[in-house]
Design a protein around this motif. Structure first.
Motif, PDB file in Angstrom:
ATOM      1  N   THR A   1       0.813  -1.212   0.000  1.00  0.00           N
ATOM      2  CA  THR A   1       0.000   0.000   0.000  1.00  0.00           C
ATOM      3  C   THR A   1       0.847   1.263   0.000  1.00  0.00           C
ATOM      4  OG1 THR A   1      -0.124  -0.036   2.406  1.00  0.00           O
ATOM      5  CG2 THR A   1      -1.857  -1.163   1.204  1.00  0.00           C
TER       6      THR A   1
ATOM      7  N   ARG B   1      -4.602   3.797   4.629  1.00  0.00           N
ATOM      8  CA  ARG B   1      -5.451   2.697   4.175  1.00  0.00           C
ATOM      9  C   ARG B   1      -6.277   2.164   5.329  1.00  0.00           C
ATOM     10  NH1 ARG B   1      -4.966  -2.802   4.420  1.00  0.00           N
ATOM     11  NH2 ARG B   1      -2.877  -2.697   5.291  1.00  0.00           N
ATOM     12  N   ARG B   2      -7.521   1.798   5.041  1.00  0.00           N
ATOM     13  CA  ARG B   2      -8.336   1.122   6.037  1.00  0.00           C
ATOM     14  C   ARG B   2      -7.938  -0.352   6.061  1.00  0.00           C
ATOM     15  NH1 ARG B   2     -12.833   1.716   9.070  1.00  0.00           N
ATOM     16  NH2 ARG B   2     -14.197  -0.089   9.363  1.00  0.00           N
TER      17      ARG B   2
ATOM     18  N   LEU C   1      -8.327  -4.551   6.883  1.00  0.00           N
ATOM     19  CA  LEU C   1      -9.295  -5.548   6.424  1.00  0.00           C
ATOM     20  C   LEU C   1      -9.302  -6.746   7.358  1.00  0.00           C
ATOM     21  CD1 LEU C   1      -7.452  -7.976   5.002  1.00  0.00           C
ATOM     22  CD2 LEU C   1      -7.302  -6.312   3.157  1.00  0.00           C
TER      23      LEU C   1
ATOM     24  N   ASP D   1      -4.635  -4.909   9.613  1.00  0.00           N
ATOM     25  CA  ASP D   1      -5.265  -6.087   9.017  1.00  0.00           C
ATOM     26  C   ASP D   1      -5.324  -7.196  10.058  1.00  0.00           C
ATOM     27  OD1 ASP D   1      -5.366  -4.787   6.547  1.00  0.00           O
ATOM     28  OD2 ASP D   1      -3.409  -5.564   5.936  1.00  0.00           O
TER      29      ASP D   1
ATOM     30  N   ARG E   1     -17.991  -4.747   4.182  1.00  0.00           N
ATOM     31  CA  ARG E   1     -16.997  -4.091   3.320  1.00  0.00           C
ATOM     32  C   ARG E   1     -15.567  -4.349   3.769  1.00  0.00           C
ATOM     33  NH1 ARG E   1     -15.792   2.056   4.626  1.00  0.00           N
ATOM     34  NH2 ARG E   1     -16.147   2.124   6.868  1.00  0.00           N
ATOM     35  N   ASP E   2     -15.385  -4.765   5.021  1.00  0.00           N
ATOM     36  CA  ASP E   2     -14.040  -4.991   5.546  1.00  0.00           C
ATOM     37  C   ASP E   2     -13.604  -6.448   5.461  1.00  0.00           C
ATOM     38  OD1 ASP E   2     -13.596  -2.282   6.415  1.00  0.00           O
ATOM     39  OD2 ASP E   2     -14.970  -2.671   8.077  1.00  0.00           O
TER      40      ASP E   2
ATOM     41  N   GLU F   1      -6.261  -7.307  -2.305  1.00  0.00           N
ATOM     42  CA  GLU F   1      -7.358  -6.724  -1.533  1.00  0.00           C
ATOM     43  C   GLU F   1      -6.906  -5.455  -0.808  1.00  0.00           C
ATOM     44  OE1 GLU F   1     -10.518  -7.269  -1.199  1.00  0.00           O
ATOM     45  OE2 GLU F   1     -10.676  -8.989  -2.533  1.00  0.00           O
ATOM     46  N   ARG F   2      -5.657  -5.395  -0.419  1.00  0.00           N
ATOM     47  CA  ARG F   2      -5.140  -4.179   0.225  1.00  0.00           C
ATOM     48  C   ARG F   2      -5.147  -2.993  -0.735  1.00  0.00           C
ATOM     49  NH1 ARG F   2      -0.023  -7.139   3.197  1.00  0.00           N
ATOM     50  NH2 ARG F   2      -0.987  -7.398   5.254  1.00  0.00           N
TER      51      ARG F   2
ATOM     52  N   ARG G   1     -10.465   0.897  -0.087  1.00  0.00           N
ATOM     53  CA  ARG G   1      -9.706   0.834   1.165  1.00  0.00           C
ATOM     54  C   ARG G   1      -8.603   1.887   1.240  1.00  0.00           C
ATOM     55  NH1 ARG G   1     -10.347  -5.088   0.463  1.00  0.00           N
ATOM     56  NH2 ARG G   1     -12.014  -5.629   1.918  1.00  0.00           N
ATOM     57  N   GLN G   2      -8.317   2.543   0.100  1.00  0.00           N
ATOM     58  CA  GLN G   2      -7.259   3.550   0.076  1.00  0.00           C
ATOM     59  C   GLN G   2      -7.819   4.890   0.540  1.00  0.00           C
ATOM     60  OE1 GLN G   2      -4.089   2.439  -0.733  1.00  0.00           O
ATOM     61  NE2 GLN G   2      -5.197   0.503  -0.735  1.00  0.00           N
ATOM     62  N   THR G   3      -7.912   5.057   1.857  1.00  0.00           N
ATOM     63  CA  THR G   3      -8.530   6.265   2.403  1.00  0.00           C
ATOM     64  C   THR G   3      -7.714   7.520   2.125  1.00  0.00           C
ATOM     65  OG1 THR G   3      -7.476   5.797   4.544  1.00  0.00           O
ATOM     66  CG2 THR G   3      -9.732   4.999   4.224  1.00  0.00           C
TER      67      THR G   3
END
Length: 221
Positions: free
Chosen positions: A11, A16-17, A19, A110, A129-130, A199-200, A205-207
């Motif tokens: 990332t 990033r959020r 997961l 994660d 979503r996570d 998925e990352r 997920r890329q806040t």
């Protein structure tokens, strides 16, 4: 393949959020081994620490392996909605603390979950979503039986019961986002790693992307 080498941070420097990475499989299909390899080889994922009512086993540390609680305390936490998912197995209860995981996800952590299809459904219903759901299949039923028998720890009756349960668990394969056949542990590990890394990188997920792109679009002075 070197399993202990940290995998790259896919990332980069963008916020990033986190997961919730779920691995499920019937007993003997390899989820515990693959989960251990990921945790040892990837510094950006950690094991979800569950609460349990069972007593600590030798070498287990409260807060690292499990949060050990009484039956009364567990029941109170369940009634108060403090678990993302929970279940009772052979008289002992296990649950995933909600506050701990939700705070970590917001910070980009994660989490690894080694759980069955019922726990997976509960997590997906709470935080769809996570959640990333991966199901591992054995290459054949005969190979699964060979692996279970090769452990040398179970009676034929116990193995028969595990095989019956395995067939039941396999029937839920279509409730997962990814299905990987574990016919070779190194190849399976590589495929699971690729799923995690991809998925990352999901845009959702890329806040930090919005601010980064806005910066790129600023006119030159």
């Amino acid at each position: 393949m070197a399993h202990d080498a940290p995998s790259p941070d896919t990332t980069g420097t963008l916020a990033r959020r986190g997961l919730m990475f779920i691995l499920s499989s019937p007993s003997g299909a390899g989820k515990t081994t693959i989960a251990r390899m990921l945790l040892e080889g990837d510094p950006h994922i950690r094991n979800s620490v569950s609460c349990t009512t069972r007593a600590p086993r030798p070498g287990e540390v409260d807060g690292r392996d499990y949060h050990f609680v009484s039956h009364a305390q567990f029941d109170r936490m369940a009634e108060d909605g403090e678990f993302l998912e929970w279940a009772t197995v052979f008289g002992q209860s296990y649950g995933t603390p909600k506050a701990q995981v939700k705070a970590g996800l917001k910070e980009g952590v994660d989490y690894m979950f080694d759980i069955d299809w019922q726990g997976t459904q509960q997590l997906y219903q709470k935080l769809e979503r996570d959640v990333v759901r991966v199901f591992l299949l054995p290459p054949s039923i005969a190979e699964l039986r060979r692996r279970l028998t090769g452990r040398g720890t179970d009676t034929p009756e116990v193995i028969h019961g595990r095989m019956e349960r395995a067939r039941s668990e396999i029937s839920h394969w279509d409730g997962y986002d990814y299905v990987v056949v574990n016919d070779d542990i190194d190849r399976c590990f590589e495929q699971v790693q690729k799923i995690l890394h991809a998925e990352r990188l999901r845009r959702a997920r890329q806040t930090g992307l919005i601010g980064f792109v806005r910066e790129l679009m600023q006119p030159d002075d």
